[in-house]
Write an enzyme that holds these catalytic residues in place. Sequence first.
Site, mmCIF file in Angstrom:
data_model
loop_
_atom_site.group_PDB
_atom_site.id
_atom_site.type_symbol
_atom_site.label_atom_id
_atom_site.label_comp_id
_atom_site.label_asym_id
_atom_site.label_seq_id
_atom_site.Cartn_x
_atom_site.Cartn_y
_atom_site.Cartn_z
ATOM 1 C CG ASP A 281 28.004 33.222 25.540
ATOM 2 O OD1 ASP A 281 29.144 32.744 25.439
ATOM 3 O OD2 ASP A 281 27.016 32.737 24.961
ATOM 4 N N GLY B 229 26.302 33.410 32.156
ATOM 5 C CA GLY B 229 27.200 33.129 31.048
ATOM 6 C C GLY B 229 26.505 32.406 29.920
ATOM 7 C CG HIS B 230 27.648 29.329 26.205
ATOM 8 N ND1 HIS B 230 27.358 30.055 25.073
ATOM 9 C CD2 HIS B 230 27.647 28.022 25.822
ATOM 10 C CE1 HIS B 230 27.189 29.241 24.047
ATOM 11 N NE2 HIS B 230 27.353 27.997 24.473
ATOM 12 C CG PHE B 231 25.578 25.869 29.307
ATOM 13 C CD1 PHE B 231 24.673 25.000 28.708
ATOM 14 C CD2 PHE B 231 26.908 25.812 28.900
ATOM 15 C CE1 PHE B 231 25.077 24.091 27.736
ATOM 16 C CE2 PHE B 231 27.325 24.914 27.927
ATOM 17 C CZ PHE B 231 26.403 24.055 27.338
#
Length: 286
Positions: A236, A262-264
């Site tokens: 992320d 990553g983030h999602f």
Amino acid sequence: MTVRFKTADVDGLKLFYREAGDTARPTVLLLHGFPSASHMFRDLIPELADKYHVVAPDLPGFGQTEQPSRDKFVYTFENITKVIARFTEVIGLDKFAMYVFDYGAPVGFRLAVAHPERVTAIITQNGNTYLEGVSEAFAPVQAYWIDPSQANRDALRGFLAPETTLFQYTHGVADPSLVSPDGRNLDDFYLSRPGNDEIQLDLLLDYQSNVALYDTIQAYLRKHQPPVLAVWGKNDPFFIPPGAEAFKRDVSSADVRFVDSGHFALETHAAEIGAAMREFLAKHVG
């Protein structure tokens, strides 16, 4: 498994939510992040609904929930938290575990601070509440906090652009072809609604109030020792791994795990995260 798509009247505001599972079972409340909505849980809900009652609302100004104009509703995280707290009361949620992600974290943690007796467990997926979890990617937002000028506000409009949404979904993902375009395109649709850009910029400005509450939230964690599962997309660019590890400082029993995403992270690791949640919830909630 059946998912129902409902709307609750929360003191005159029409709030959309997804609901699945047996209402007699323990509830898991899923709180989404920016710039998404409850559709980000489309792959996670089936992982949980056979054993838990799952509720996933769209926050005010996001998704299918009503978007009041800024002269009728002040878009702050405190006001959004008040709406979600009332939402849980309106639909009769007395106790619940929470899954918090991104913007859902300050909403969920504020809710826990205000009503610790309601929260049975916390799953945080890139939902930060520690300074060491904030990356340098927030520098333009922090500049806006220091000087909330129109120029600094306009400098953040790039955060609302489709290429930024694409970056949030794919940065740190080993194989971007695993990330469906459906989620990010729907996010871009919601962001493009008239007036939503100003709402999002208001929230970016108010995000400083969340950082100011970090000490209060950490004190809540130390005092109440809720069961915590921190499952983090380790790549992320916004909320970095030290923010996950920091939970152990206040809840020594916190279960910290990382996935190669990553983030999602749900876009690529919903099954893995769902399995971790089932194991964690079985141990702490039943």
